[in-house]
Design a protein around this motif. Structure first.
Motif, PDB file in Angstrom:
ATOM      1  N   THR A   7       2.001  -6.324  -3.132  1.00  0.00           N
ATOM      2  CA  THR A   7       1.221  -5.412  -2.303  1.00  0.00           C
ATOM      3  C   THR A   7      -0.004  -5.058  -3.123  1.00  0.00           C
ATOM      4  N   GLY A  44      -3.052  -5.625   1.510  1.00  0.00           N
ATOM      5  CA  GLY A  44      -2.144  -6.635   2.045  1.00  0.00           C
ATOM      6  C   GLY A  44      -0.820  -6.632   1.312  1.00  0.00           C
ATOM      7  N   ARG A  83       3.080  -9.133   0.940  1.00  0.00           N
ATOM      8  CA  ARG A  83       3.935 -10.282   1.265  1.00  0.00           C
ATOM      9  C   ARG A  83       5.245 -10.073   0.524  1.00  0.00           C
ATOM     10  N   SER A 117      -7.144  -4.162   6.907  1.00  0.00           N
ATOM     11  CA  SER A 117      -5.998  -5.047   6.774  1.00  0.00           C
ATOM     12  C   SER A 117      -6.071  -6.032   7.929  1.00  0.00           C
ATOM     13  N   HIS A 163      -4.247  -9.326  10.088  1.00  0.00           N
ATOM     14  CA  HIS A 163      -3.058 -10.136  10.359  1.00  0.00           C
ATOM     15  C   HIS A 163      -3.350 -11.105  11.486  1.00  0.00           C
ATOM     16  N   ASN A 205       1.815 -11.571  14.401  1.00  0.00           N
ATOM     17  CA  ASN A 205       2.535 -11.039  13.248  1.00  0.00           C
ATOM     18  C   ASN A 205       2.725  -9.533  13.442  1.00  0.00           C
ATOM     19  N   SER A 238       3.646  -7.039  10.394  1.00  0.00           N
ATOM     20  CA  SER A 238       2.530  -6.541   9.584  1.00  0.00           C
ATOM     21  C   SER A 238       1.738  -5.491  10.340  1.00  0.00           C
TER      22      SER A 238
END
Length: 183
Positions: free
Chosen positions: A79, A97, A99, A132, A134, A138, A141
């Motif tokens: 992050t 962001g 993952r 942010s 996406h 998605n 997110s």
């Protein structure tokens, strides 16, 4: 700042011994489905990404943190902050962001880590705004973006791959601090 702590998470700079765990995460099709063209990365590709993350830190003084679960010491993903050069129409901007590996989904770790990064972006780095991004579809997110206080700003197309993306944004300035009661 090299480290951020939350009750469950240590966010820290990348270390050489993170490669194997990060390669496992980027080899998961479910994880990579919404990243760029959706292809998984092999170990060499994961190493290239980690090198890019380190270069970003050196160039900008901020970047993506390794997300470590404090209780187990396990690398769960990342992050942090990055300059979204892949979407030039929104520049200048700083993107938040995340993952996470598949086994860490649904536990609130992305939201917890993102909130710590937002606080650091505002209070530690003095940023006034975050975005942010996406890929359309998605929804997980998008939910994190909304939970941390972002709002949908626009839908557009990512130029190199032609994928539809949504850009969320949040202001971190004085009005945001006053609205949260901390100003």
């Amino acid at each position: 700042m090299d480290e951020l702590l939350t009750p469950r998470i240590l966010l820290r700079r990348w270390q050489d011994d993170d490669l194997d765990a990060f390669a496992e995460i980027t080899a998961q099709p479910e994880v990579m489905r919404w990243i760029r063209d959706g292809r998984v990365l092999d170990r060499a590709g994961a190493a290239e990404r980690l090198d890019a993350y380190r270069r970003h830190w050196a160039e900008h003084g901020f970047g993506l943190y390794a997300l470590v679960v404090r209780q187990t010491g396990e690398l769960a993903g990342f992050t942090g902050l990055a300059v979204p050069t892949f979407l030039p129409e929104i520049l200048p901007a700083v993107e938040i962001g995340w993952r996470l590996g598949r086994r860490h989904w649904g536990q609130g770790l992305a939201t917890e880590a993102a909130r710590a990064v937002v606080d650091h972006a505002r209070d530690g780095l003095g940023l006034d705004r975050l975005v942010s991004i996406h890929q359309v579809g998605n929804d997980a997110s998008a939910r994190v973006m909304i939970k941390i206080g972002m709002h949908l700003e626009r839908e557009t197309t990512e130029p190199s791959g032609g994928r539809a993306v949504r850009v969320y944004a949040m202001d971190l300035g004085v009005t945001d601090r006053l609205a949260r009661g901390s100003g």
